[in-house]
Design a protein around this motif. Structure first.
Motif, PDB file in Angstrom:
ATOM      1  N   LEU A 170      17.424 -68.433  39.088  1.00 34.18           N
ATOM      2  CA  LEU A 170      18.738 -67.468  38.942  1.00 34.18           C
ATOM      3  C   LEU A 170      18.443 -66.099  39.730  1.00 34.18           C
ATOM      4  O   LEU A 170      17.239 -65.848  39.808  1.00 34.18           O
ATOM      5  CB  LEU A 170      19.052 -67.351  37.424  1.00 34.18           C
ATOM      6  N   GLY A 171      19.346 -65.682  40.095  1.00 33.84           N
ATOM      7  CA  GLY A 171      19.374 -64.431  40.970  1.00 33.84           C
ATOM      8  C   GLY A 171      19.546 -63.074  40.290  1.00 33.84           C
ATOM      9  O   GLY A 171      20.034 -63.147  39.126  1.00 33.84           O
ATOM     10  N   GLU A 172      18.924 -62.116  40.626  1.00 36.87           N
ATOM     11  CA  GLU A 172      19.184 -60.945  40.176  1.00 36.87           C
ATOM     12  C   GLU A 172      19.015 -60.647  38.658  1.00 36.87           C
ATOM     13  O   GLU A 172      19.829 -59.825  37.898  1.00 36.87           O
ATOM     14  CB  GLU A 172      20.449 -60.341  40.589  1.00 36.87           C
ATOM     15  N   VAL A 173      17.725 -61.136  38.200  1.00 33.61           N
ATOM     16  CA  VAL A 173      17.482 -61.167  36.906  1.00 33.61           C
ATOM     17  C   VAL A 173      17.074 -59.752  36.467  1.00 33.61           C
ATOM     18  O   VAL A 173      16.090 -59.328  36.958  1.00 33.61           O
ATOM     19  CB  VAL A 173      16.212 -62.340  36.634  1.00 33.61           C
ATOM     20  N   THR A 174      17.424 -59.361  35.104  1.00 33.45           N
ATOM     21  CA  THR A 174      17.145 -58.183  34.614  1.00 33.45           C
ATOM     22  C   THR A 174      16.897 -58.506  33.060  1.00 33.45           C
ATOM     23  O   THR A 174      17.630 -59.344  32.591  1.00 33.45           O
ATOM     24  CB  THR A 174      17.892 -57.084  34.762  1.00 33.45           C
ATOM     25  N   THR A 175      15.988 -57.939  32.387  1.00 32.33           N
ATOM     26  CA  THR A 175      15.971 -58.267  30.887  1.00 32.33           C
ATOM     27  C   THR A 175      15.447 -56.749  30.263  1.00 32.33           C
ATOM     28  O   THR A 175      14.856 -55.935  30.866  1.00 32.33           O
ATOM     29  CB  THR A 175      14.737 -59.366  30.654  1.00 32.33           C
ATOM     30  N   GLN A 176      15.673 -56.633  29.077  1.00 30.28           N
ATOM     31  CA  GLN A 176      15.637 -55.388  28.308  1.00 30.28           C
ATOM     32  C   GLN A 176      15.382 -55.697  26.645  1.00 30.28           C
ATOM     33  O   GLN A 176      16.327 -56.498  26.247  1.00 30.28           O
ATOM     34  CB  GLN A 176      16.237 -54.345  28.532  1.00 30.28           C
ATOM     35  N   PRO A 177      14.602 -55.067  26.011  1.00 29.63           N
ATOM     36  CA  PRO A 177      14.805 -55.237  24.819  1.00 29.63           C
ATOM     37  C   PRO A 177      16.160 -54.228  24.151  1.00 29.63           C
ATOM     38  O   PRO A 177      16.313 -53.194  24.873  1.00 29.63           O
ATOM     39  CB  PRO A 177      13.525 -54.501  24.323  1.00 29.63           C
ATOM     40  N   VAL A 178      16.646 -54.697  23.039  1.00 32.72           N
ATOM     41  CA  VAL A 178      17.804 -53.965  22.487  1.00 32.72           C
ATOM     42  C   VAL A 178      17.670 -53.868  20.967  1.00 32.72           C
ATOM     43  O   VAL A 178      17.356 -54.879  20.346  1.00 32.72           O
ATOM     44  CB  VAL A 178      19.216 -54.382  22.753  1.00 32.72           C
ATOM     45  N   ASP A 179      17.760 -52.716  20.354  1.00 28.95           N
ATOM     46  CA  ASP A 179      17.579 -52.446  19.039  1.00 28.95           C
ATOM     47  C   ASP A 179      18.976 -53.111  18.317  1.00 28.95           C
ATOM     48  O   ASP A 179      19.999 -52.742  18.661  1.00 28.95           O
ATOM     49  CB  ASP A 179      17.395 -51.107  18.763  1.00 28.95           C
ATOM     50  N   ALA A 202      19.283 -60.114  28.624  1.00 32.52           N
ATOM     51  CA  ALA A 202      19.147 -60.608  30.025  1.00 32.52           C
ATOM     52  C   ALA A 202      20.464 -60.572  30.922  1.00 32.52           C
ATOM     53  O   ALA A 202      21.390 -60.742  30.268  1.00 32.52           O
ATOM     54  CB  ALA A 202      18.780 -62.186  30.019  1.00 32.52           C
ATOM     55  N   GLY A 203      20.339 -60.144  32.032  1.00 29.71           N
ATOM     56  CA  GLY A 203      21.453 -60.356  33.003  1.00 29.71           C
ATOM     57  C   GLY A 203      20.977 -61.200  34.340  1.00 29.71           C
ATOM     58  O   GLY A 203      19.824 -60.886  34.752  1.00 29.71           O
ATOM     59  N   TYR A 204      21.866 -61.823  34.844  1.00 27.00           N
ATOM     60  CA  TYR A 204      21.556 -62.743  36.106  1.00 27.00           C
ATOM     61  C   TYR A 204      22.845 -63.295  36.607  1.00 27.00           C
ATOM     62  O   TYR A 204      24.025 -63.231  36.119  1.00 27.00           O
ATOM     63  CB  TYR A 204      20.437 -63.623  35.765  1.00 27.00           C
ATOM     64  N   TYR A 252      28.574 -66.456  39.542  1.00 21.90           N
ATOM     65  CA  TYR A 252      28.885 -65.867  38.213  1.00 21.90           C
ATOM     66  C   TYR A 252      27.744 -64.957  37.647  1.00 21.90           C
ATOM     67  O   TYR A 252      26.623 -65.183  38.021  1.00 21.90           O
ATOM     68  CB  TYR A 252      28.895 -67.111  37.112  1.00 21.90           C
ATOM     69  N   ARG A 253      28.318 -63.920  37.133  1.00 20.63           N
ATOM     70  CA  ARG A 253      27.323 -62.914  36.707  1.00 20.63           C
ATOM     71  C   ARG A 253      27.271 -63.150  35.209  1.00 20.63           C
ATOM     72  O   ARG A 253      28.436 -63.329  34.605  1.00 20.63           O
ATOM     73  CB  ARG A 253      27.745 -61.650  36.940  1.00 20.63           C
ATOM     74  N   VAL A 254      26.119 -63.127  34.711  1.00 20.97           N
ATOM     75  CA  VAL A 254      25.992 -63.420  33.206  1.00 20.97           C
ATOM     76  C   VAL A 254      25.264 -62.312  32.279  1.00 20.97           C
ATOM     77  O   VAL A 254      24.090 -61.841  33.062  1.00 20.97           O
ATOM     78  CB  VAL A 254      25.263 -65.020  33.122  1.00 20.97           C
ATOM     79  N   SER A 255      25.783 -62.129  31.184  1.00 23.32           N
ATOM     80  CA  SER A 255      24.983 -61.169  30.354  1.00 23.32           C
ATOM     81  C   SER A 255      24.681 -62.045  29.160  1.00 23.32           C
ATOM     82  O   SER A 255      25.574 -62.728  28.547  1.00 23.32           O
ATOM     83  CB  SER A 255      25.879 -60.200  29.815  1.00 23.32           C
ATOM     84  N   LEU A 290      16.405 -69.575  17.647  1.00 17.45           N
ATOM     85  CA  LEU A 290      17.051 -69.092  18.854  1.00 17.45           C
ATOM     86  C   LEU A 290      18.548 -69.242  18.888  1.00 17.45           C
ATOM     87  O   LEU A 290      19.257 -70.399  18.437  1.00 17.45           O
ATOM     88  CB  LEU A 290      16.644 -69.589  19.964  1.00 17.45           C
ATOM     89  N   ARG A 291      19.219 -68.127  19.006  1.00 16.01           N
ATOM     90  CA  ARG A 291      20.735 -68.141  18.933  1.00 16.01           C
ATOM     91  C   ARG A 291      20.860 -67.245  20.330  1.00 16.01           C
ATOM     92  O   ARG A 291      20.493 -66.006  20.249  1.00 16.01           O
ATOM     93  CB  ARG A 291      21.629 -67.449  17.703  1.00 16.01           C
ATOM     94  N   THR A 292      22.050 -67.462  21.245  1.00 11.05           N
ATOM     95  CA  THR A 292      22.345 -66.574  22.269  1.00 11.05           C
ATOM     96  C   THR A 292      23.815 -66.399  22.279  1.00 11.05           C
ATOM     97  O   THR A 292      24.627 -67.233  21.743  1.00 11.05           O
ATOM     98  CB  THR A 292      21.909 -67.599  23.423  1.00 11.05           C
ATOM     99  N   VAL A 293      24.055 -65.340  22.598  1.00  9.71           N
ATOM    100  CA  VAL A 293      25.435 -64.989  22.973  1.00  9.71           C
ATOM    101  C   VAL A 293      25.555 -64.325  24.563  1.00  9.71           C
ATOM    102  O   VAL A 293      24.846 -63.591  25.050  1.00  9.71           O
ATOM    103  CB  VAL A 293      25.908 -63.730  22.120  1.00  9.71           C
ATOM    104  N   SER A 294      26.260 -65.557  25.079  1.00 13.01           N
ATOM    105  CA  SER A 294      26.572 -65.424  26.717  1.00 13.01           C
ATOM    106  C   SER A 294      27.956 -64.961  27.071  1.00 13.01           C
ATOM    107  O   SER A 294      28.924 -65.574  26.448  1.00 13.01           O
ATOM    108  CB  SER A 294      26.096 -66.545  27.162  1.00 13.01           C
ATOM    109  N   GLY A 295      28.078 -64.128  27.857  1.00 14.14           N
ATOM    110  CA  GLY A 295      29.348 -63.672  28.430  1.00 14.14           C
ATOM    111  C   GLY A 295      29.144 -63.733  29.922  1.00 14.14           C
ATOM    112  O   GLY A 295      28.055 -63.398  30.643  1.00 14.14           O
ATOM    113  N   SER A 296      30.135 -64.338  30.780  1.00 17.02           N
ATOM    114  CA  SER A 296      30.111 -64.655  32.085  1.00 17.02           C
ATOM    115  C   SER A 296      31.579 -64.397  32.816  1.00 17.02           C
ATOM    116  O   SER A 296      32.566 -64.368  32.134  1.00 17.02           O
ATOM    117  CB  SER A 296      29.737 -66.018  32.532  1.00 17.02           C
ATOM    118  N   SER A 297      31.284 -64.011  34.014  1.00 14.60           N
ATOM    119  CA  SER A 297      32.611 -63.701  34.954  1.00 14.60           C
ATOM    120  C   SER A 297      31.992 -64.078  36.619  1.00 14.60           C
ATOM    121  O   SER A 297      31.107 -63.889  36.507  1.00 14.60           O
ATOM    122  CB  SER A 297      33.264 -62.211  34.813  1.00 14.60           C
TER     123      SER A 297
END
Length: 129
Positions: free
Chosen positions: A59-68, A77-79, A88-91, A101-108
């Motif tokens: 995956l390209g342009e990968v970023t990750t960060q902790p969120v409270d 994560a963003g990629y 496609y850009r994904v959050s 594990l549960r994921t909530v993914s948004g894409s456009s």
């Protein structure tokens, strides 16, 4: 419903579309163990491991960060990924749900400035639980 004006896809309460289908949100419950992240330090460690893993997955342009998330932490994560010649850009938010594990993914579409993208990313970053 994740956002006002969004509609479920084919009546599926875990998949939603907004902006006339330009943005998608999907919630997925996995069987994979994912212990709660009790501290920012634990979430930062997970974010770093996830960034490496997503990069190795191509995956390209990968970023990750902790969120409270009030009493616990999650990882955002963003990629960018490519499929069928489209980008496609994904959050994607990684949460512990009962130790799984549960994921909530948004894409456009990458490079799209659809009005739905900002609201979708804000929802995933600040409100999805």
């Amino acid at each position: 419903m994740p956002l006002r004006g969004w509609t479920p896809i084919a009546g599926d309460a875990s998949r939603w579309q907004g902006g006339g289908g330009e943005c998608l949100i999907r919630e997925t419950r996995h069987t994979q163990a994912f212990p709660p992240l009790a501290t920012q330090q634990a979430a930062t460690g997970m974010a770093n491991r996830l960034r490496v893993s997503l990069g190795k997955a191509g995956l390209g342009e990968v970023t990750t960060q902790p969120v409270d998330r009030d009493t616990t932490w999650a990882v955002l994560a963003g990629y960018v990924y490519e499929e069928g010649g489209a980008r496609y850009r994904v959050s994607q938010l990684y949460l512990s749900d009962g130790g799984k594990l549960r994921t909530v993914s948004g894409s456009s579409a990458a490079g799209t400035d659809s009005p739905c993208t900002a609201g979708m990313r804000e929802f995933i970053r600040y409100q999805a639980e």
